[in-house]
Design a protein around this motif. Structure first.
Motif, PDB file in Angstrom:
ATOM      1  N   LEU A   1      46.794  41.376  43.272  1.00 11.31           N
ATOM      2  CA  LEU A   1      46.825  40.069  43.919  1.00 11.31           C
ATOM      3  C   LEU A   1      46.862  40.206  45.443  1.00 11.31           C
ATOM      4  CD1 LEU A   1      49.389  38.322  41.553  1.00 11.31           C
ATOM      5  CD2 LEU A   1      46.927  37.887  41.662  1.00 11.31           C
ATOM      6  N   GLU A   2      46.443  39.148  46.110  1.00 12.78           N
ATOM      7  CA  GLU A   2      46.357  39.134  47.564  1.00 12.78           C
ATOM      8  C   GLU A   2      47.458  38.231  48.124  1.00 12.78           C
ATOM      9  OE1 GLU A   2      42.282  39.325  49.689  1.00 12.78           O
ATOM     10  OE2 GLU A   2      42.834  37.218  49.728  1.00 12.78           O
TER      11      GLU A   2
ATOM     12  N   ALA B   1      42.798  34.076  41.028  1.00 14.26           N
ATOM     13  CA  ALA B   1      43.896  34.088  40.062  1.00 14.26           C
ATOM     14  C   ALA B   1      44.925  33.034  40.453  1.00 14.26           C
ATOM     15  CB  ALA B   1      44.554  35.460  40.020  1.00 14.26           C
ATOM     16  N   VAL B   2      45.446  32.337  39.460  1.00 18.01           N
ATOM     17  CA  VAL B   2      46.567  31.419  39.634  1.00 18.01           C
ATOM     18  C   VAL B   2      47.717  31.960  38.795  1.00 18.01           C
ATOM     19  CG1 VAL B   2      47.416  29.064  39.313  1.00 18.01           C
ATOM     20  CG2 VAL B   2      45.028  29.450  39.985  1.00 18.01           C
TER      21      VAL B   2
ATOM     22  N   LYS C   1      42.990  35.314  45.718  1.00 22.50           N
ATOM     23  CA  LYS C   1      41.800  36.096  45.386  1.00 22.50           C
ATOM     24  C   LYS C   1      42.259  37.438  44.850  1.00 22.50           C
ATOM     25  CE  LYS C   1      37.827  35.969  47.028  1.00 22.50           C
ATOM     26  NZ  LYS C   1      36.556  36.151  47.770  1.00 22.50           N
ATOM     27  N   VAL C   2      41.367  38.162  44.210  1.00 21.17           N
ATOM     28  CA  VAL C   2      41.685  39.519  43.776  1.00 21.17           C
ATOM     29  C   VAL C   2      41.649  40.420  45.012  1.00 21.17           C
ATOM     30  CG1 VAL C   2      41.016  41.444  42.300  1.00 21.17           C
ATOM     31  CG2 VAL C   2      40.748  39.088  41.482  1.00 21.17           C
TER      32      VAL C   2
ATOM     33  N   LEU D   1      47.995  50.243  43.573  1.00 18.84           N
ATOM     34  CA  LEU D   1      47.541  51.282  44.494  1.00 18.84           C
ATOM     35  C   LEU D   1      46.064  51.149  44.833  1.00 18.84           C
ATOM     36  CD1 LEU D   1      49.449  54.372  43.080  1.00 18.84           C
ATOM     37  CD2 LEU D   1      49.496  53.633  45.474  1.00 18.84           C
ATOM     38  N   LEU D   2      45.238  50.929  43.813  1.00 17.23           N
ATOM     39  CA  LEU D   2      43.786  51.014  43.992  1.00 17.23           C
ATOM     40  C   LEU D   2      43.135  49.699  44.378  1.00 17.23           C
ATOM     41  CD1 LEU D   2      42.965  53.195  40.852  1.00 17.23           C
ATOM     42  CD2 LEU D   2      43.403  53.982  43.183  1.00 17.23           C
ATOM     43  N   GLY D   3      43.773  48.577  44.027  1.00 20.22           N
ATOM     44  CA  GLY D   3      43.161  47.280  44.240  1.00 20.22           C
ATOM     45  C   GLY D   3      42.148  46.944  43.165  1.00 20.22           C
ATOM     46  N   GLY D   4      41.641  45.711  43.195  1.00 24.24           N
ATOM     47  CA  GLY D   4      40.652  45.265  42.218  1.00 24.24           C
ATOM     48  C   GLY D   4      41.215  45.182  40.816  1.00 24.24           C
TER      49      GLY D   4
END
Length: 308
Positions: free
Chosen positions: A26-27, A170-171, A297-298, A144-147
């Motif tokens: 998550l962002e 994402a909510v 956003k992701v 760690l990696l994101g996405g």
């Protein structure tokens, strides 16, 4: 470089059909940690805010993960760690994972990056034992990696990062109650029918195919959990109402985030996500339980260094 500040993002694990193997980053929601080199060898936790957590290194998720890394790297100096928690423990969005991932990332940076982010996952998993009793990567990997990440296997550890389609939002609705991972595990059956397993495999394959092909309709059709959700949803007040409100208002799919109690929805586009966030919030008001709602956003970057 002798001191850095690190952002450790929240995550959603399982993603319905990806029970114990899928996750996303998550962002904008996450913890912050500060790391300093010190002459004395070892790890020392000097400050914790936002949560009542142990300062003893061997009893703290971040401490255990950090110790695993320096045991392998064997530096001739040590580290002080500050932990500033902004993800509530037991929230279902990877609070312990953020601490573990942040710890190994921060120390690796001060060591000059001897390990890749993929290699750091194995060290972060050691910290998860303190929180859940077992080593698992479905939260620390995306942190760690994101996405999106897929944990294909553990022996050897095999983690695949999948970049998010650009319009995925994402909510997350986080009720202010705690669902312990142990309790959430306890309600699951020890075996499942073969037909159920086949359905879940098909959905998992469809989700991964949908992410790679950016087929939002396929992603939506695949976001169904027939293994864990039927048993775990009773632990979350108004779960069915919240999930259905998300789906009725255009969400691609919705389900339990991690072990709960948070409920997540994936949406195509920001306007859709805003509509879904409003619907989910409205459907939860009559429980009388306080909650937070997050729209994100992701995060494709994962754990990162930030400015003071």
């Amino acid at each position: 470089m002798n001191e850095i500040k690190v952002f450790c993002p929240a995550t959603i694990a399982n993603l319905n059909c990806g029970f114990d193997v899928m996750g996303l980053c998550l962002e904008g929601i996450g913890d912050e940690m500060i790391f300093r080199k010190v002459p004395e060898k070892g790890i020392r936790i000097t400050e914790i805010t936002g949560a009542d957590l142990p300062y003893e290194t061997d009893k703290n998720v971040a401490g255990v993960a950090a110790l695993a890394l320096i045991k392998s790297a064997n530096p001739d100096f040590g580290f002080e760690i500050e932990i500033h928690k902004k993800i509530k423990a037991g929230s279902g969005i990877g609070s312990s994972s953020a601490s573990a991932a942040g710890a190994v990332y921060g120390i690796n940076e001060l060591l000059g990056r001897p390990f890749s982010k993929h290699e750091l996952v194995a060290f972060a998993m050691k910290g998860e034992v303190i929180a859940s009793g077992s080593e698992h990567a479905d939260n620390v990997a995306p942190c760690l990696l994101g996405g999106f990440t897929l944990v294909r296997g553990y022996n050897p550890l095999d983690v695949i990062k999948i970049e998010s389609p650009s319009e995925i939002y994402a909510v997350v609705l986080h009720p202010h109650i705690e669902v312990k991972t142990a309790d959430s595990r306890a309600v699951l059956p020890s075996s499942i029918p073969l037909k159920t397993a086949i359905t879940q495999w098909g959905n998992l394959g469809g989700l991964i195919a949908g992410l790679y092909s950016k087929d939002y309709e396929l992603i939506g059709r695949s976001l169904q959990d027939v293994v864990a959700e039927p048993f775990r949803k009773s632990l979350i007040p108004n779960f069915d109402l919240v999930k259905n409100s998300a789906l009725d208002n255009g969400a691609l799919g919705a389900g339990i985030s991690g072990a709960g109690p948070s409920v997540f929805a994936l949406c195509k586009g920001q306007s859709s996500a805003e509509r879904v966030a409003y619907a989910m919030s409205s459907s939860y008001l009559d429980t009388g339980i306080p909650f937070d709602i997050h729209l994100s956003k992701v995060n494709d970057e994962g754990t990162k260094t930030i400015d003071y």
